[in-house]
Design a protein around this motif. Structure first.
Motif, PDB file in Angstrom:
ATOM      1  N   HIS A   1       0.835  -1.206   0.000  1.00  0.00           N
ATOM      2  CA  HIS A   1       0.000   0.000   0.000  1.00  0.00           C
ATOM      3  C   HIS A   1       0.867   1.252   0.000  1.00  0.00           C
ATOM      4  CE1 HIS A   1      -3.664   2.275   0.507  1.00  0.00           C
ATOM      5  NE2 HIS A   1      -3.113   2.920   1.521  1.00  0.00           N
ATOM      6  N   ARG A   2       1.953   1.263   0.749  1.00  0.00           N
ATOM      7  CA  ARG A   2       2.886   2.407   0.775  1.00  0.00           C
ATOM      8  C   ARG A   2       3.474   2.654  -0.615  1.00  0.00           C
ATOM      9  NH1 ARG A   2       8.686   2.071   3.600  1.00  0.00           N
ATOM     10  NH2 ARG A   2       9.617   3.750   2.417  1.00  0.00           N
ATOM     11  N   TYR A   3       3.847   1.574  -1.288  1.00  0.00           N
ATOM     12  CA  TYR A   3       4.394   1.675  -2.644  1.00  0.00           C
ATOM     13  C   TYR A   3       3.373   2.308  -3.593  1.00  0.00           C
ATOM     14  CZ  TYR A   3       5.889   0.047  -7.264  1.00  0.00           C
ATOM     15  OH  TYR A   3       6.244  -0.034  -8.584  1.00  0.00           O
ATOM     16  N   LEU A   4       2.147   1.784  -3.579  1.00  0.00           N
ATOM     17  CA  LEU A   4       1.102   2.315  -4.454  1.00  0.00           C
ATOM     18  C   LEU A   4       0.857   3.799  -4.188  1.00  0.00           C
ATOM     19  CD1 LEU A   4      -1.515  -0.599  -4.261  1.00  0.00           C
ATOM     20  CD2 LEU A   4       0.147  -0.160  -6.098  1.00  0.00           C
ATOM     21  N   GLU A   5       0.754   4.178  -2.933  1.00  0.00           N
ATOM     22  CA  GLU A   5       0.525   5.578  -2.585  1.00  0.00           C
ATOM     23  C   GLU A   5       1.669   6.474  -3.046  1.00  0.00           C
ATOM     24  OE1 GLU A   5      -0.120   5.748   1.644  1.00  0.00           O
ATOM     25  OE2 GLU A   5      -2.280   5.444   1.417  1.00  0.00           O
ATOM     26  N   ASP A   6       2.913   6.008  -2.866  1.00  0.00           N
ATOM     27  CA  ASP A   6       4.071   6.814  -3.248  1.00  0.00           C
ATOM     28  C   ASP A   6       4.082   7.097  -4.743  1.00  0.00           C
ATOM     29  OD1 ASP A   6       6.605   8.124  -2.634  1.00  0.00           O
ATOM     30  OD2 ASP A   6       7.557   6.430  -3.661  1.00  0.00           O
ATOM     31  N   VAL A   7       3.870   6.079  -5.549  1.00  0.00           N
ATOM     32  CA  VAL A   7       3.889   6.284  -7.003  1.00  0.00           C
ATOM     33  C   VAL A   7       2.693   7.122  -7.445  1.00  0.00           C
ATOM     34  CG1 VAL A   7       3.900   5.176  -9.259  1.00  0.00           C
ATOM     35  CG2 VAL A   7       5.195   4.159  -7.372  1.00  0.00           C
TER      36      VAL A   7
ATOM     37  N   LEU B   1       1.590  14.780  -8.923  1.00  0.00           N
ATOM     38  CA  LEU B   1       2.461  15.943  -8.749  1.00  0.00           C
ATOM     39  C   LEU B   1       3.260  16.294 -10.004  1.00  0.00           C
ATOM     40  CD1 LEU B   1       3.877  15.311  -5.162  1.00  0.00           C
ATOM     41  CD2 LEU B   1       2.322  17.145  -5.866  1.00  0.00           C
ATOM     42  N   TYR B   2       3.655  15.291 -10.773  1.00  0.00           N
ATOM     43  CA  TYR B   2       4.545  15.521 -11.915  1.00  0.00           C
ATOM     44  C   TYR B   2       3.863  15.308 -13.264  1.00  0.00           C
ATOM     45  CZ  TYR B   2       8.544  16.300  -8.976  1.00  0.00           C
ATOM     46  OH  TYR B   2       9.415  16.848  -8.076  1.00  0.00           O
ATOM     47  N   LYS B   3       2.533  15.282 -13.281  1.00  0.00           N
ATOM     48  CA  LYS B   3       1.809  14.993 -14.527  1.00  0.00           C
ATOM     49  C   LYS B   3       2.126  15.977 -15.650  1.00  0.00           C
ATOM     50  CE  LYS B   3      -2.337  17.495 -13.407  1.00  0.00           C
ATOM     51  NZ  LYS B   3      -3.324  17.577 -12.405  1.00  0.00           N
ATOM     52  N   ASP B   4       2.541  17.183 -15.321  1.00  0.00           N
ATOM     53  CA  ASP B   4       2.868  18.173 -16.350  1.00  0.00           C
ATOM     54  C   ASP B   4       4.326  18.088 -16.796  1.00  0.00           C
ATOM     55  OD1 ASP B   4       0.260  19.164 -16.255  1.00  0.00           O
ATOM     56  OD2 ASP B   4       0.766  20.631 -14.696  1.00  0.00           O
ATOM     57  N   HIS B   5       5.098  17.197 -16.193  1.00  0.00           N
ATOM     58  CA  HIS B   5       6.532  17.099 -16.493  1.00  0.00           C
ATOM     59  C   HIS B   5       6.952  15.769 -17.108  1.00  0.00           C
ATOM     60  CE1 HIS B   5       7.131  20.799 -14.250  1.00  0.00           C
ATOM     61  NE2 HIS B   5       6.325  20.292 -13.339  1.00  0.00           N
ATOM     62  N   ILE B   6       6.227  14.691 -16.744  1.00  0.00           N
ATOM     63  CA  ILE B   6       6.605  13.359 -17.215  1.00  0.00           C
ATOM     64  C   ILE B   6       5.397  12.433 -17.074  1.00  0.00           C
ATOM     65  CG2 ILE B   6       7.465  12.575 -14.956  1.00  0.00           C
ATOM     66  CD1 ILE B   6       9.761  11.146 -16.515  1.00  0.00           C
ATOM     67  N   LYS B   7       5.279  11.485 -17.985  1.00  0.00           N
ATOM     68  CA  LYS B   7       4.242  10.455 -17.880  1.00  0.00           C
ATOM     69  C   LYS B   7       4.804   9.357 -16.998  1.00  0.00           C
ATOM     70  CE  LYS B   7       0.482   8.193 -18.934  1.00  0.00           C
ATOM     71  NZ  LYS B   7      -0.767   8.478 -18.319  1.00  0.00           N
ATOM     72  N   LEU B   8       4.224   9.180 -15.827  1.00  0.00           N
ATOM     73  CA  LEU B   8       4.703   8.217 -14.846  1.00  0.00           C
ATOM     74  C   LEU B   8       3.734   7.048 -14.756  1.00  0.00           C
ATOM     75  CD1 LEU B   8       6.827   7.606 -12.638  1.00  0.00           C
ATOM     76  CD2 LEU B   8       5.380   8.903 -11.048  1.00  0.00           C
ATOM     77  N   PHE B   9       4.260   5.845 -14.916  1.00  0.00           N
ATOM     78  CA  PHE B   9       3.447   4.635 -14.880  1.00  0.00           C
ATOM     79  C   PHE B   9       3.717   3.860 -13.603  1.00  0.00           C
ATOM     80  CE2 PHE B   9       3.996   5.629 -19.335  1.00  0.00           C
ATOM     81  CZ  PHE B   9       2.713   5.498 -19.835  1.00  0.00           C
ATOM     82  N   LEU B  10       2.683   3.232 -13.080  1.00  0.00           N
ATOM     83  CA  LEU B  10       2.758   2.409 -11.874  1.00  0.00           C
ATOM     84  C   LEU B  10       2.759   0.944 -12.282  1.00  0.00           C
ATOM     85  CD1 LEU B  10       2.583   1.811  -8.847  1.00  0.00           C
ATOM     86  CD2 LEU B  10       0.134   2.303  -8.979  1.00  0.00           C
ATOM     87  N   GLY B  11       3.864   0.275 -12.014  1.00  0.00           N
ATOM     88  CA  GLY B  11       3.982  -1.122 -12.398  1.00  0.00           C
ATOM     89  C   GLY B  11       4.575  -1.984 -11.306  1.00  0.00           C
ATOM     90  N   LEU B  12       4.747  -3.247 -11.644  1.00  0.00           N
ATOM     91  CA  LEU B  12       5.352  -4.223 -10.744  1.00  0.00           C
ATOM     92  C   LEU B  12       6.213  -5.179 -11.553  1.00  0.00           C
ATOM     93  CD1 LEU B  12       2.207  -5.154  -8.646  1.00  0.00           C
ATOM     94  CD2 LEU B  12       4.208  -3.916  -7.795  1.00  0.00           C
ATOM     95  N   GLU B  13       7.324  -5.568 -10.987  1.00  0.00           N
ATOM     96  CA  GLU B  13       8.136  -6.636 -11.568  1.00  0.00           C
ATOM     97  C   GLU B  13       7.780  -7.926 -10.836  1.00  0.00           C
ATOM     98  OE1 GLU B  13      12.732  -8.129 -12.064  1.00  0.00           O
ATOM     99  OE2 GLU B  13      12.365  -5.980 -11.804  1.00  0.00           O
ATOM    100  N   CYS B  14       7.471  -8.968 -11.608  1.00  0.00           N
ATOM    101  CA  CYS B  14       6.981 -10.226 -11.041  1.00  0.00           C
ATOM    102  C   CYS B  14       7.772 -11.417 -11.561  1.00  0.00           C
ATOM    103  CB  CYS B  14       5.536 -10.480 -11.446  1.00  0.00           C
ATOM    104  SG  CYS B  14       4.403  -9.143 -11.149  1.00  0.00           S
ATOM    105  N   GLU B  15       7.817 -12.427 -10.751  1.00  0.00           N
ATOM    106  CA  GLU B  15       8.259 -13.746 -11.195  1.00  0.00           C
ATOM    107  C   GLU B  15       7.050 -14.421 -11.850  1.00  0.00           C
ATOM    108  OE1 GLU B  15      11.418 -14.760 -10.690  1.00  0.00           O
ATOM    109  OE2 GLU B  15      11.847 -12.979  -9.518  1.00  0.00           O
TER     110      GLU B  15
END
Length: 116
Positions: A58-64, A70-84
């Motif tokens: 939950h902390r990870y999701l909130e941080d991203v 906050l930065y939507k006007d500067h960069i397109k930021l995607f929320l993802g996960l690396e999985c096995e």
């Protein structure tokens, strides 16, 4: 050419340094147009110390998400996960995908001839 990176970790994985803001600032400074944060997701079937714990998810999701706004006007930021990839639990990935925009495969383990 669009400068992108979709394989960026977070300090919660225990082998990277920095949080979303650190990576976003660096990417913006160097002219990146898109950045994906894709930390190692928790998995109770794997006993290791290089991924976030389920209680930290939950902390990870909130941080991203906070930095996406906050930065939507500067960069397109995607929320993802690396999985096995774990064959025994395909519903695990369906559950994860409900909270993020993409999953990236980071296959660190292979089965030996005994199937372990």
């Amino acid at each position: 050419m669009v400068k992108t990176n979709y394989h960026t970790h977070h300090e919660l994985c225990n082998h990277a340094v920095g949080t979303t803001i650190d990576y976003v600032k660096h990417a913006v400074k160097h002219g990146f147009e898109e950045l994906g944060i894709s930390d190692h997701v928790y998995n109770d079937r794997l006993n290791d110390d290089f991924r976030m714990k389920e209680k930290e998810f939950h902390r990870y999701l909130e941080d991203v998400r906070k930095h996406q706004a906050l930065y939507k006007d500067h960069i397109k930021l995607f929320l993802g996960l690396e999985c096995e990839y774990i064959e025994r639990d395909p519903k695990y990935y369906v559950r994860l995908f409900k909270d993020v925009e993409y999953l990236i495969l980071g296959h660190h383990f292979v089965k030996n001839e005994n199937g372990n």
